[in-house]
Enzyme design. Structure first.
Site, PDB file in Angstrom:
ATOM      1  N   TYR A 170      31.327  31.556  41.288  1.00 15.64           N
ATOM      2  CA  TYR A 170      31.426  32.956  40.877  1.00 15.64           C
ATOM      3  C   TYR A 170      32.882  33.371  40.705  1.00 15.64           C
ATOM      4  O   TYR A 170      33.255  33.980  39.702  1.00 15.64           O
ATOM      5  CB  TYR A 170      30.739  33.848  41.916  1.00 15.64           C
ATOM      6  CG  TYR A 170      30.668  35.300  41.529  1.00 15.64           C
ATOM      7  CD1 TYR A 170      29.684  35.748  40.648  1.00 15.64           C
ATOM      8  CD2 TYR A 170      31.564  36.235  42.047  1.00 15.64           C
ATOM      9  CE1 TYR A 170      29.613  37.094  40.287  1.00 15.64           C
ATOM     10  CE2 TYR A 170      31.500  37.570  41.696  1.00 15.64           C
ATOM     11  CZ  TYR A 170      30.526  37.995  40.814  1.00 15.64           C
ATOM     12  OH  TYR A 170      30.457  39.327  40.452  1.00 15.64           O
ATOM     13  N   SER A 199      35.825  40.834  38.486  1.00 16.52           N
ATOM     14  CA  SER A 199      35.546  41.045  39.906  1.00 16.52           C
ATOM     15  C   SER A 199      36.843  40.892  40.677  1.00 16.52           C
ATOM     16  O   SER A 199      37.749  40.172  40.246  1.00 16.52           O
ATOM     17  CB  SER A 199      34.534  40.020  40.423  1.00 16.52           C
ATOM     18  OG  SER A 199      34.425  40.066  41.845  1.00 16.52           O
ATOM     19  N   LYS A 259      34.838  34.576  37.165  1.00 21.25           N
ATOM     20  CA  LYS A 259      35.469  35.884  36.990  1.00 21.25           C
ATOM     21  C   LYS A 259      36.970  35.754  36.734  1.00 21.25           C
ATOM     22  O   LYS A 259      37.557  36.577  36.028  1.00 21.25           O
ATOM     23  CB  LYS A 259      35.203  36.755  38.229  1.00 21.25           C
ATOM     24  CG  LYS A 259      33.737  37.132  38.390  1.00 21.25           C
ATOM     25  CD  LYS A 259      33.201  37.894  37.177  1.00 21.25           C
ATOM     26  CE  LYS A 259      31.774  38.356  37.354  1.00 21.25           C
ATOM     27  NZ  LYS A 259      31.283  39.147  36.202  1.00 21.25           N
TER      28      LYS A 259
END
Length: 208
Positions: free
Chosen positions: A112, A97, A116
């Site tokens: 998150y 990401s 990533k």
């Protein structure tokens, strides 16, 4: 964690791999054919947002890392083992990401983003280890893409969608079909000298 299943059939057929928990059942697993070997796309993602980094519970952080990082690693590992066994090389594509490299404005995404970022370094490390086996390992870093997961939020909060869209030079978030070209290239013989690389598909977000 222990694998419940690991099944990869003949290299001329498709790849089916790995389920270690209920979380991994949410992960998308896809494969396509490369003339000199297999191609495997590892994409795992759950997003738990709007939790302050100073207040993020340990279990929440672990859950996100378990799915987004562990899930990608163990599936890529299973695919890599079979590529090595067949001896024909291959391509592993991990979906990371943009927030693995840059912070997301106004969003609280510590778990998150961390997961990533781990995927990015995981791919670089695997690329260096597997190069002599002719296995390429690369990452794709999308920006915000309208998917079932993000749509569940944006459909209820159109104001949030508008705010996100304004963060991108293109003035909108992405569509999942817009990732197909890059994935196809990484899966093809045109990219056999590309490994250890990360490709941004973020509508110019990181260019600000």
């Amino acid at each position: 964690m222990s694998a419940d299943s690991e099944t990869i059939r003949d290299s001329s057929i498709s790849v089916q791999t790995y389920a270690t928990s209920n979380y991994y059942g949410r992960k998308r697993r896809k494969s396509v054919i490369r003339s000199n070997g297999l191609t495997y796309v590892a994409a795992a993602g759950i997003l738990i947002s709007d939790i302050d980094c100073l207040e993020c519970p340990a279990e929440t952080f672990k859950e996100v890392m378990d799915v987004n990082t562990n899930g990608v690693f163990f599936t890529a590992q299973a695919a890599g083992r079979q590529m090595a066994r067949f001896g024909r090389g291959g391509s592993i594509i991990m979906v990371a990401s943009m927030v693995g490299s840059v912070a997301s404005q106004g969003q609280k995404l510590v778990s998150y983003s961390s997961s990533k970022s781990a995927v990015l370094q995981m791919a670089r490390s695997m690329a260096c280890e597997l190069g002599d086996k002719k296995i390429c390992v690369n990452t794709l870093s999308p920006g915000c893409i309208y998917t079932q997961m993000t749509g569940a939020i944006f459909d209820k909060r159109p104001d949030m969608l508008d705010n996100w869209s304004r963060l991108y030079p293109l003035g909108r978030i992405g569509r999942s079909d817009e990732l197909r070209g890059v994935v196809t290239w990484l899966a093809s013989d045109a990219s056999t000298f590309c490994t250890g690389s990360d490709i941004f598909m973020d509508g110019g977000y990181h260019a600000w």
